[in-house]
Design a protein around this motif. Structure first.
Motif, PDB file in Angstrom:
ATOM      1  N   LYS A   1     -17.101  -9.807  -4.138  1.00 11.86           N
ATOM      2  CA  LYS A   1     -17.468  -9.662  -5.541  1.00 11.86           C
ATOM      3  C   LYS A   1     -16.236  -9.827  -6.428  1.00 11.86           C
ATOM      4  N   ALA A   2     -16.476  -9.742  -7.738  1.00 14.75           N
ATOM      5  CA  ALA A   2     -15.375  -9.871  -8.699  1.00 14.75           C
ATOM      6  C   ALA A   2     -14.403  -8.704  -8.577  1.00 14.75           C
ATOM      7  N   THR A   3     -13.217  -8.916  -9.107  1.00 15.32           N
ATOM      8  CA  THR A   3     -12.175  -7.884  -9.056  1.00 15.32           C
ATOM      9  C   THR A   3     -12.631  -6.607  -9.767  1.00 15.32           C
ATOM     10  N   LYS A   4     -12.332  -5.483  -9.137  1.00 15.87           N
ATOM     11  CA  LYS A   4     -12.656  -4.198  -9.756  1.00 15.87           C
ATOM     12  C   LYS A   4     -11.394  -3.622 -10.387  1.00 15.87           C
ATOM     13  N   ILE A   5     -11.513  -3.233 -11.638  1.00 17.97           N
ATOM     14  CA  ILE A   5     -10.399  -2.629 -12.368  1.00 17.97           C
ATOM     15  C   ILE A   5     -10.646  -1.140 -12.488  1.00 17.97           C
ATOM     16  N   ILE A   6      -9.649  -0.348 -12.110  1.00 12.28           N
ATOM     17  CA  ILE A   6      -9.773   1.099 -12.212  1.00 12.28           C
ATOM     18  C   ILE A   6      -8.688   1.622 -13.136  1.00 12.28           C
ATOM     19  N   GLU A   7      -9.109   2.283 -14.189  1.00  7.03           N
ATOM     20  CA  GLU A   7      -8.141   2.884 -15.093  1.00  7.03           C
ATOM     21  C   GLU A   7      -7.644   4.195 -14.494  1.00  7.03           C
ATOM     22  N   THR A   8      -6.339   4.422 -14.638  1.00  7.77           N
ATOM     23  CA  THR A   8      -5.763   5.628 -14.050  1.00  7.77           C
ATOM     24  C   THR A   8      -4.638   6.141 -14.929  1.00  7.77           C
ATOM     25  N   PHE A   9      -4.410   7.441 -14.860  1.00  5.48           N
ATOM     26  CA  PHE A   9      -3.280   8.042 -15.568  1.00  5.48           C
ATOM     27  C   PHE A   9      -2.023   8.060 -14.705  1.00  5.48           C
ATOM     28  N   ASP A  10      -2.122   7.556 -13.470  1.00  2.00           N
ATOM     29  CA  ASP A  10      -0.976   7.575 -12.565  1.00  2.00           C
ATOM     30  C   ASP A  10      -0.025   6.412 -12.803  1.00  2.00           C
ATOM     31  N   LEU A  11      -0.383   5.476 -13.673  1.00  2.00           N
ATOM     32  CA  LEU A  11       0.496   4.369 -14.022  1.00  2.00           C
ATOM     33  C   LEU A  11       0.766   4.416 -15.522  1.00  2.00           C
ATOM     34  N   PRO A  12       1.921   3.886 -15.966  1.00  2.00           N
ATOM     35  CA  PRO A  12       2.169   3.800 -17.412  1.00  2.00           C
ATOM     36  C   PRO A  12       1.079   2.964 -18.077  1.00  2.00           C
ATOM     37  N   GLU A  13       0.810   3.292 -19.334  1.00  2.00           N
ATOM     38  CA  GLU A  13      -0.266   2.627 -20.059  1.00  2.00           C
ATOM     39  C   GLU A  13      -0.104   1.108 -20.017  1.00  2.00           C
ATOM     40  N   GLY A  14      -1.155   0.426 -19.599  1.00  2.00           N
ATOM     41  CA  GLY A  14      -1.162  -1.038 -19.571  1.00  2.00           C
ATOM     42  C   GLY A  14      -0.605  -1.645 -18.302  1.00  2.00           C
ATOM     43  N   GLN A  15       0.121  -0.870 -17.496  1.00  2.00           N
ATOM     44  CA  GLN A  15       0.695  -1.435 -16.270  1.00  2.00           C
ATOM     45  C   GLN A  15      -0.411  -1.685 -15.252  1.00  2.00           C
ATOM     46  N   ARG A  16      -0.325  -2.814 -14.584  1.00  2.00           N
ATOM     47  CA  ARG A  16      -1.360  -3.215 -13.631  1.00  2.00           C
ATOM     48  C   ARG A  16      -0.760  -3.284 -12.229  1.00  2.00           C
ATOM     49  N   GLU A  17      -1.424  -2.667 -11.300  1.00  2.00           N
ATOM     50  CA  GLU A  17      -0.981  -2.715  -9.911  1.00  2.00           C
ATOM     51  C   GLU A  17      -2.213  -2.898  -9.025  1.00  2.00           C
ATOM     52  N   CYS A  18      -2.235  -4.002  -8.306  1.00  2.00           N
ATOM     53  CA  CYS A  18      -3.385  -4.322  -7.467  1.00  2.00           C
ATOM     54  C   CYS A  18      -3.174  -3.757  -6.066  1.00  2.00           C
ATOM     55  N   THR A  19      -4.124  -2.998  -5.623  1.00  2.00           N
ATOM     56  CA  THR A  19      -4.004  -2.360  -4.316  1.00  2.00           C
ATOM     57  C   THR A  19      -4.738  -3.124  -3.233  1.00  2.00           C
ATOM     58  N   GLU A  20      -5.652  -3.964  -3.623  1.00  2.00           N
ATOM     59  CA  GLU A  20      -6.451  -4.682  -2.642  1.00  2.00           C
ATOM     60  C   GLU A  20      -6.495  -6.161  -2.954  1.00  2.00           C
ATOM     61  N   ARG A  21      -6.428  -6.969  -1.960  1.00  2.00           N
ATOM     62  CA  ARG A  21      -6.747  -8.376  -2.117  1.00  2.00           C
ATOM     63  C   ARG A  21      -8.198  -8.565  -1.691  1.00  2.00           C
ATOM     64  N   ALA A  22      -8.799  -9.619  -2.213  1.00  2.00           N
ATOM     65  CA  ALA A  22     -10.192  -9.871  -1.866  1.00  2.00           C
ATOM     66  C   ALA A  22     -10.285 -10.387  -0.430  1.00  2.00           C
TER      67      ALA A  22
END
Length: 619
Positions: A532-553
């Motif tokens: 399926k399409a990429t899932k985005i999860i908002e979290t307070f554990d990263l600075p605002e706006g920073q993106r970190e991908c934990t999974e590849r498809a």
């Protein structure tokens, strides 16, 4: 008699009735034919799944409708109690694939197949009855859902067990003047986790994702204050008893009045409530004061093969363990007898490998090897693989012994040297131990089937992981389940030896070849399904706006391979190892904007992510 004469002799009402009957039969057959023509290759009218009307849809169209609904459901449902909420979503994601898990899956394809099968798979009369019933009254069906109940239970217990309370019986206390007082009992609280999981499954089957509010059960104590009469004289008699000595070899513990006074509590004896020494309080004393001086964990000797010679690199040691329950019972019994000395009950735990037997174990040659590459692993993962490999290195299996990987690894925590990795649960990221240990599971699995030893417990990962390609030859573990197990069915001991060559881990199994012939086919990989399409999860554990991908498809697939073991006496044992891998969407964390609302989970990428390239072998 001619036909004309026959009709002339029949009454008119019979002729007219027969004609009407024939017309009705004709119209019925015509209607049935039109009905079958209209619903040829389509779900019959009235068939619904979790409220979705599938009437008139082909199996493919029905699957698509169900997949759209499943996508919503897989976002999960929230379980709430007091100030705590837990999101039970379809998957748990992590920076380490070994910590990923599926909590549930909605099988849309099979559900659509079952909906399409209504009115088709039984006898003509049964099919007709199903079609008429569906048309007139409707047929409500549910999603076919597979759930990981063990993992869901773990999530529930971690979140809600802090609210649980053990019921407390009415107790005996003494005030400053040493007067006896009876305290009030206290009710306990507990959650019926099996029922909660059943309710979660029921909601998933019906595609319901509204919040589930928990209601704990009240657990009542066994002894209430209003049941207790005047027991002051009995208490005074117990306090007047001579001190008891607990003994083990040259160790002694004198049980004085000041201690037994704290053990006193009301207990039921022969149908009456009298003062007794409470077992829980005695065991607490044993744990703190006695067990640390008696308990000794056994240490299994670990062996090493060097230039073909067996040596012990870790000496074995026998252990001992205080039997808390039996010792507590014996101490509690002193409330009713005149025993002055109680012998602690201690059980010996023997080390099964001795230095004297090391050369006689039959460890003559390598009888099988398995390997896997962990190239590209981050530092923590490499560290954990090393710790796990060391835990297995040198383990000796007796003939007929079943090996348990979880038992061999022992405690998996920071205390035993493991490092954590982040795991995504709902919209939270929390550290968890165990990353990299499926590398151990996969490698020992490959050693096992290459050696021809019977595998008694094995599960593949939820999705294809690049570390464990080719697909179908991996084994996942997670405490308390799943485990990986096999049996040493040779007539000799088997020794596990770990070795590293660059980024490749090997487990060599040493023993004595018994003439068995092992054949292993290449994996067959098929039924490739795009993620399926990429899932985005908002979290307070990263600075605002920073993106970190934990999974590849990862594309989903099915895989299998066969093993054939031919023993020296001609006996043949065949085993097919099958694996099902779900398509796994890419997952990215994005630092949420700080505000009063909780971060939300959403899918923002409508384009399917390209799955990680893998060596596929479709058929």
């Amino acid at each position: 008699m001619s036909k004309n004469l026959l009709f002339k002799k029949l009454p008119n009402w019979l002729i007219i009735g027969g004609a009407i009957f024939s017309i009705l039969i004709f119209l019925s057959l015509l209607g049935y034919g039109i009905f079958e023509f209209l619903y040829n290759g389509k779900v019959y009218p009235g068939v619904r799944v979790a409220g979705l009307n599938l009437s008139g849809l082909s199996e493919v169209e029905a699957t698509k409708v169900l997949e759209e609904k499943a996508l919503m459901v897989e976002k999960g449902l929230v379980v709430e109690y007091s100030d705590t909420s837990l999101l039970i979503s379809g998957e748990i994601s992590s920076l380490d694939p070994d910590l990923d898990a599926r909590l549930f899956d909605l099988n849309t394809k099979e559900t659509a197949m079952r909906a399409y099968a209504i009115g088709r798979e039984k006898s003509f009369s049964s099919n007709l009855a199903e079609k008429v019933d569906s048309f007139l009254r409707g047929r409500e069906m549910i999603f076919i859902v597979s759930t990981n109940r063990i993992r869901i239970l773990k999530e529930l217990e971690e979140s809600f067990s802090p609210y649980e309370e053990v019921p407390v019986n009415a107790g005996i206390v003494f005030n400053e003047d040493e007067e006896i007082n009876i305290t009030e009992e206290v009710n306990g609280l507990a959650f019926a986790y099996d029922e909660i999981i059943t309710e979660i499954v029921n909601r998933l089957e019906n595609a319901q994702t509204d919040n589930l509010l928990l209601q704990p059960q009240v657990i009542y104590p066994e002894i209430r204050k209003d049941q207790i009469g005047d027991i002051s004289l009995l208490v005074e008699e117990l306090l007047a008893k001579e001190a008891v000595t607990l003994k083990h070899e040259n160790l002694t513990w004198k049980i004085e009045k000041s201690l037994t006074k704290n053990w006193l509590e009301p207990g039921m004896v022969n149908g009456q409530i009298v003062p007794v020494y409470g077992q829980t309080k005695i065991i607490d004393f044993l744990e703190k004061e006695v067990a640390p001086k008696i308990d000794k964990e056994p240490v299994e000797a670990k062996l090493n093969i060097d230039n073909g010679k067996v040596s012990i690199w870790q000496a074995g040691r026998d252990g001992a363990m205080l039997n808390r329950e039996v010792t507590a019972d014996n101490l509690a019994a002193t409330a009713f007898d005149h025993q002055e000395v109680v012998e602690a009950t201690v059980e010996a735990v023997a080390n099964t490998v001795t230095s004297q037997s090391a050369e006689e174990l039959g460890l003559r040659e390598i009888i099988g090897t398995g390997s896997s590459s962990f190239a590209g692993s981050p530092a923590n993962r490499r560290h954990n693989i090393k710790i796990g490999a060391d835990a297995l290195n040198g383990i000796l299996l007796k003939p007929g012994e079943e090996f348990s990987l979880l038992k061999a690894l022992g405690e998996i925590s920071g205390r035993t040297g493991y490092k954590t990795e982040l795991v995504i649960k709902g919209n939270r990221t929390i550290p968890e131990y165990g990353g990299g240990l499926c590398q151990i599971g996969t490698t020992i699995f490959r050693s096992t089937f290459n050696t021809g030893l019977p595998v008694t417990q094995r599960r593949n990962h939820s999705y294809r992981v690049s570390y464990y390609e080719p697909a179908g030859t991996d084994a996942t573990i997670y405490n308390p389940a799943p485990d990986y197990r096999f049996v040493n069915d040779t007539q000799n001991h088997v020794l596990i030896q770990a070795r590293f060559e660059g980024d490749t881990l090997h487990f060599d199994l040493w023993g004595t070849k018994d003439g068995r012939k092992v054949e292993v086919t290449d994996p067959v990989i098929y039924n490739i399904v795009q993620p399926k399409a990429t899932k985005i999860i908002e979290t307070f554990d990263l600075p605002e706006g920073q993106r970190e991908c934990t999974e590849r498809a990862h594309a989903g697939a099915d895989a299998y391979f066969d093993t054939t073991v031919t023993y020296a006496d001609g006996t043949v044992r065949q085993k097919r190892f099958t694996s099902h891998y779900v398509p796994w969407q890419a997952v990215c964390l994005v630092g949420a904007k700080r505000q009063t609302e909780e971060p939300k989970e959403e899918v923002i990428n409508n384009e399917p992510e390209q799955p990680e390239e893998q060596n596929e072998n479709p058929i």
